[in-house]
Every structure is written in structure tokens, then in C-alpha cells.
Write a protein that holds these residues in place. Structure first.
Motif, PDB file in Angstrom:
ATOM      1  N   MET A  59      -4.515 116.931  62.494  1.00 48.73           N
ATOM      2  CA  MET A  59      -4.189 116.432  63.833  1.00 48.73           C
ATOM      3  C   MET A  59      -4.684 117.413  64.895  1.00 48.73           C
ATOM      4  O   MET A  59      -5.260 117.036  65.901  1.00 48.73           O
ATOM      5  N   ASP A  60      -4.467 118.709  64.623  1.00 50.80           N
ATOM      6  CA  ASP A  60      -4.875 119.726  65.587  1.00 50.80           C
ATOM      7  C   ASP A  60      -6.395 119.778  65.714  1.00 50.80           C
ATOM      8  O   ASP A  60      -6.934 119.883  66.820  1.00 50.80           O
ATOM      9  N   LEU A  61      -7.092 119.671  64.574  1.00 56.27           N
ATOM     10  CA  LEU A  61      -8.552 119.702  64.617  1.00 56.27           C
ATOM     11  C   LEU A  61      -9.104 118.469  65.333  1.00 56.27           C
ATOM     12  O   LEU A  61     -10.114 118.555  66.041  1.00 56.27           O
ATOM     13  N   PHE A  62      -8.467 117.320  65.148  1.00 60.95           N
ATOM     14  CA  PHE A  62      -8.876 116.131  65.889  1.00 60.95           C
ATOM     15  C   PHE A  62      -8.798 116.402  67.388  1.00 60.95           C
ATOM     16  O   PHE A  62      -9.746 116.127  68.138  1.00 60.95           O
ATOM     17  N   SER A  63      -7.675 116.954  67.830  1.00 58.85           N
ATOM     18  CA  SER A  63      -7.485 117.222  69.254  1.00 58.85           C
ATOM     19  C   SER A  63      -8.516 118.210  69.777  1.00 58.85           C
ATOM     20  O   SER A  63      -9.067 118.035  70.873  1.00 58.85           O
ATOM     21  N   ARG A  64      -8.800 119.251  68.998  1.00 58.72           N
ATOM     22  CA  ARG A  64      -9.785 120.251  69.437  1.00 58.72           C
ATOM     23  C   ARG A  64     -11.184 119.648  69.543  1.00 58.72           C
ATOM     24  O   ARG A  64     -11.913 119.900  70.510  1.00 58.72           O
ATOM     25  N   SER A  65     -11.551 118.856  68.525  1.00 57.79           N
ATOM     26  CA  SER A  65     -12.903 118.288  68.536  1.00 57.79           C
ATOM     27  C   SER A  65     -13.065 117.290  69.681  1.00 57.79           C
ATOM     28  O   SER A  65     -14.101 117.263  70.356  1.00 57.79           O
ATOM     29  N   TRP A  66     -12.050 116.487  69.938  1.00 55.14           N
ATOM     30  CA  TRP A  66     -12.105 115.482  71.001  1.00 55.14           C
ATOM     31  C   TRP A  66     -12.093 116.145  72.372  1.00 55.14           C
ATOM     32  O   TRP A  66     -12.846 115.752  73.268  1.00 55.14           O
ATOM     33  N   ALA A  67     -11.268 117.168  72.538  1.00 53.86           N
ATOM     34  CA  ALA A  67     -11.232 117.878  73.817  1.00 53.86           C
ATOM     35  C   ALA A  67     -12.565 118.559  74.089  1.00 53.86           C
ATOM     36  O   ALA A  67     -13.075 118.539  75.226  1.00 53.86           O
ATOM     37  N   ALA A  68     -13.165 119.173  73.076  1.00 56.76           N
ATOM     38  CA  ALA A  68     -14.447 119.861  73.248  1.00 56.76           C
ATOM     39  C   ALA A  68     -15.547 118.871  73.614  1.00 56.76           C
ATOM     40  O   ALA A  68     -16.405 119.153  74.465  1.00 56.76           O
ATOM     41  N   LEU A  69     -15.537 117.704  72.995  1.00 53.06           N
ATOM     42  CA  LEU A  69     -16.548 116.686  73.283  1.00 53.06           C
ATOM     43  C   LEU A  69     -16.404 116.155  74.698  1.00 53.06           C
ATOM     44  O   LEU A  69     -17.391 116.029  75.438  1.00 53.06           O
ATOM     45  N   ARG A  70     -15.190 115.874  75.106  1.00 51.94           N
ATOM     46  CA  ARG A  70     -14.973 115.385  76.475  1.00 51.94           C
ATOM     47  C   ARG A  70     -15.329 116.439  77.506  1.00 51.94           C
ATOM     48  O   ARG A  70     -15.887 116.128  78.570  1.00 51.94           O
ATOM     49  N   THR A  71     -15.032 117.693  77.217  1.00 50.28           N
ATOM     50  CA  THR A  71     -15.397 118.777  78.134  1.00 50.28           C
ATOM     51  C   THR A  71     -16.908 118.890  78.256  1.00 50.28           C
ATOM     52  O   THR A  71     -17.443 119.093  79.355  1.00 50.28           O
ATOM     53  N   ALA A  72     -17.608 118.748  77.131  1.00 49.66           N
ATOM     54  CA  ALA A  72     -19.071 118.820  77.158  1.00 49.66           C
ATOM     55  C   ALA A  72     -19.652 117.733  78.048  1.00 49.66           C
ATOM     56  O   ALA A  72     -20.591 117.977  78.817  1.00 49.66           O
ATOM     57  N   VAL A  73     -19.088 116.520  77.969  1.00 50.66           N
ATOM     58  CA  VAL A  73     -19.557 115.431  78.833  1.00 50.66           C
ATOM     59  C   VAL A  73     -19.251 115.746  80.295  1.00 50.66           C
ATOM     60  O   VAL A  73     -20.103 115.580  81.172  1.00 50.66           O
ATOM     61  N   ALA A  74     -18.056 116.216  80.575  1.00 54.18           N
ATOM     62  CA  ALA A  74     -17.650 116.486  81.961  1.00 54.18           C
ATOM     63  C   ALA A  74     -18.514 117.550  82.608  1.00 54.18           C
ATOM     64  O   ALA A  74     -18.754 117.506  83.823  1.00 54.18           O
ATOM     65  N   GLU A  75     -18.994 118.501  81.820  1.00 50.72           N
ATOM     66  CA  GLU A  75     -19.761 119.623  82.373  1.00 50.72           C
ATOM     67  C   GLU A  75     -21.260 119.367  82.428  1.00 50.72           C
ATOM     68  O   GLU A  75     -22.013 120.186  82.953  1.00 50.72           O
ATOM     69  N   MET A  76     -21.708 118.240  81.932  1.00 52.12           N
ATOM     70  CA  MET A  76     -23.143 117.946  81.919  1.00 52.12           C
ATOM     71  C   MET A  76     -23.644 117.597  83.317  1.00 52.12           C
ATOM     72  O   MET A  76     -23.016 116.813  84.032  1.00 52.12           O
ATOM     73  N   PRO A  77     -24.784 118.152  83.731  1.00 53.37           N
ATOM     74  CA  PRO A  77     -25.370 117.724  85.003  1.00 53.37           C
ATOM     75  C   PRO A  77     -25.828 116.277  84.927  1.00 53.37           C
ATOM     76  O   PRO A  77     -26.170 115.777  83.840  1.00 53.37           O
ATOM     77  N   ASP A  78     -25.825 115.601  86.049  1.00 57.17           N
ATOM     78  CA  ASP A  78     -26.141 114.174  86.069  1.00 57.17           C
ATOM     79  C   ASP A  78     -27.498 113.856  85.445  1.00 57.17           C
ATOM     80  O   ASP A  78     -27.648 112.839  84.756  1.00 57.17           O
ATOM     81  N   GLU A  79     -28.492 114.728  85.685  1.00 55.16           N
ATOM     82  CA  GLU A  79     -29.830 114.440  85.175  1.00 55.16           C
ATOM     83  C   GLU A  79     -29.889 114.437  83.648  1.00 55.16           C
ATOM     84  O   GLU A  79     -30.786 113.836  83.051  1.00 55.16           O
ATOM     85  N   SER A  80     -28.911 115.065  83.005  1.00 56.43           N
ATOM     86  CA  SER A  80     -28.887 115.098  81.540  1.00 56.43           C
ATOM     87  C   SER A  80     -28.604 113.733  80.939  1.00 56.43           C
ATOM     88  O   SER A  80     -28.935 113.477  79.777  1.00 56.43           O
ATOM     89  N   PHE A  81     -28.011 112.837  81.723  1.00 56.01           N
ATOM     90  CA  PHE A  81     -27.658 111.517  81.206  1.00 56.01           C
ATOM     91  C   PHE A  81     -28.888 110.666  80.889  1.00 56.01           C
ATOM     92  O   PHE A  81     -28.784 109.672  80.164  1.00 56.01           O
ATOM     93  N   GLU A  82     -30.050 111.053  81.413  1.00 53.18           N
ATOM     94  CA  GLU A  82     -31.278 110.306  81.154  1.00 53.18           C
ATOM     95  C   GLU A  82     -32.086 110.908  80.010  1.00 53.18           C
ATOM     96  O   GLU A  82     -33.149 110.391  79.658  1.00 53.18           O
ATOM     97  N   LEU A  83     -31.593 111.976  79.404  1.00 57.05           N
ATOM     98  CA  LEU A  83     -32.278 112.595  78.275  1.00 57.05           C
ATOM     99  C   LEU A  83     -31.970 111.832  76.990  1.00 57.05           C
ATOM    100  O   LEU A  83     -30.944 111.155  76.885  1.00 57.05           O
ATOM    101  N   PRO A  84     -32.842 111.948  75.984  1.00 58.58           N
ATOM    102  CA  PRO A  84     -32.520 111.343  74.687  1.00 58.58           C
ATOM    103  C   PRO A  84     -31.315 112.042  74.070  1.00 58.58           C
ATOM    104  O   PRO A  84     -31.095 113.233  74.295  1.00 58.58           O
ATOM    105  N   SER A  85     -30.547 111.301  73.306  1.00 57.63           N
ATOM    106  CA  SER A  85     -29.456 111.896  72.539  1.00 57.63           C
ATOM    107  C   SER A  85     -29.924 112.053  71.093  1.00 57.63           C
ATOM    108  O   SER A  85     -31.056 111.695  70.749  1.00 57.63           O
ATOM    109  N   GLY A  86     -29.048 112.559  70.245  1.00 61.61           N
ATOM    110  CA  GLY A  86     -29.378 112.667  68.834  1.00 61.61           C
ATOM    111  C   GLY A  86     -29.265 111.357  68.089  1.00 61.61           C
ATOM    112  O   GLY A  86     -29.599 111.294  66.900  1.00 61.61           O
TER     113      GLY A  86
END
Length: 217
Positions: free
Chosen positions: A1-28
Motif C-alpha cells: 500500500m505504501d509503495l503504491f502511494s509513493r509510486s503514484w505520488a512520484a508520477l503525479r509530481t513528475a507530471v506537475a513539474e513538466m514544462p508545457d512544451e514537454s507535452f508535445e514530446l514522444p512518450s515511451g
């Protein structure tokens, strides 16, 4: 449960901190831009919320490992896969996608923290415990975090402990261990076909190489 929360929080933080121009880049994720992947994460968060409020009275049919099926590589013909880019484009501005993910994603995170790990829930015609369901999603979040930053070398990677847990989960799905020389990140990327192994890595994989990539569905 704790690892789920950490992984989800880290992913959401990564999205929040991305500059707008990054949204047009290819993803994996082949064929998807970063904005498409973020839109997919919104839908994933909705799925978590729906599943956590869909109780089941019967015995579990799958666990965190058997929840995943090994499938053929996507062909682009899945209607939902085709819908995602259109939905993502409809947001228009990255800030709206960020807002929606933060809004729904925060709710999914809170719901997961409040849920009873032993409770049984139903999703995709399967029954499993909340603990197993969230453990399965830890693998999803970690892989998508790597997808998100595939072309952003300065972005923060998933937490080390969630990378290790995701690798362990993928090894259970594969029924084999990746070479100890592989980092957790490389094991996940090579194991799921997100990166082509070098000749030396293929040799180190041995017979496991013939079973890769592992496409999860």
C-alpha cells in the motif's frame, strides 16, 4: 500500500513539474505523445476509484501477479487506444490536463490510503483483494513514469524502492529473474520491450531473451 502511494505520488509530481512544451514530446508508449500518456493516467485514476468502490463477495480469482495477462503487441486498432490522443488534444492546454490529473489522481490516492487491503473488489470480470490490486498498479505506475520521462533526461526517475518492487513483480510474471548486472530500470525497460537490449545484454539474458518482450494487458 505504501509503495503504491509513493509510486503514484512520484508520477503525479513528475507530471506537475513538466514544462508545457514537454507535452508535445514522444512518450515511451509507442505512438503516444506525453500529453496522450497523461490523459491515459487520468483514465487509470478513474479506474482505481471505480474499482475501490466495487466490492466483491466471492473469493479472489487473481492476485497481483496473475492480474496481468501477457498479450500481443498493440496494433493500434483498439478503439480506446485510438480515442486517447483525441481526448488529450481536446484539453487544448497542458495546464488543464495537469489540473484534471491532480484532481482525480489525488482522489484516487486518498481512496487507496483509506481502503482495507484485505477487502475484495471486482474489476475486468476478476476478483482480487485491494492489496493485490494496488500492488498490480504499482507496476503500471512505475512503467508509465519511465514512459513519461523517456525523452526528458533531466526529469526525476521513479523512487528506487518502487523500481525494485516493479522489477520483482515483472520477474514473477516472467517466471524468471533478470541478470543481476541489469539495473532495475534496465530490467523493466528491456523486459517490456521499451528498450532493445545490446548484444551483451541479450547474451546475459540467455533463454529469457526468447520470451521477451513481456507485453502486459
Amino acid at each position: 500500500m505504501d509503495l503504491f502511494s509513493r509510486s503514484w505520488a512520484a508520477l503525479r509530481t513528475a507530471v506537475a513539474e513538466m514544462p508545457d512544451e514537454s507535452f508535445e514530446l514522444p512518450s515511451g508508449c509507442t505512438g503516444w505523445l506525453v500529453r496522450d500518456l497523461v490523459c491515459h493516467l487520468v483514465i487509470d485514476a478513474q479506474d482505481v476509484l471505480i474499482t475501490l468502490v466495487t466490492p466483491a463477495a466471492t473469493e479472489p480469482t487473481v492476485d497481483a501477479v496473475t492480474y496481468w495477462n501477457l498479450v500481443d503487441p498493440p496494433t493500434g486498432e483498439d478503439p480506446l487506444d485510438a480515442l486517447i490522443p483525441r481526448l488529450a488534444a481536446a484539453y487544448g492546454e497542458p495546464r488543464l490536463l495537469k489540473f484534471h490529473l491532480d484532481d482525480v489522481g489525488s482522489a484516487a490516492g486518498r481512496a487507496a490510503e483509506l481502503a482495507d487491503p484485505a477487502a475484495r473488489v471486482s474489476t475486468q470480470d476478476q476478483v482480487l483483494t485491494v492489496g493485490d490490486y494496488l500492488s498490480a498498479y504499482l507496476l503500471e505506475w512505475t512503467l508509465h513514469h519511465l514512459d513519461l520521462i523517456a525523452h526528458l533526461p533531466d526529469a526525476a526517475e521513479p523512487p528506487a524502492e518502487t523500481l525494485a518492487a516493479a522489477r520483482a513483480a515483472l520477474e514473477k510474471i516472467a517466471g524468471a529473474s533478470f541478470p543481476i548486472s541489469f539495473s532495475d530500470k534496465d530490467a523493466l525497460l528491456i523486459g517490456t520491450g521499451r528498450r532493445t537490449p545490446t548484444d551483451a545484454e541479450t547474451a546475459a539474458l540467455g533463454e529469457l531473451a526468447t520470451n521477451l518482450p513481456l507485453i502486459l494487458g
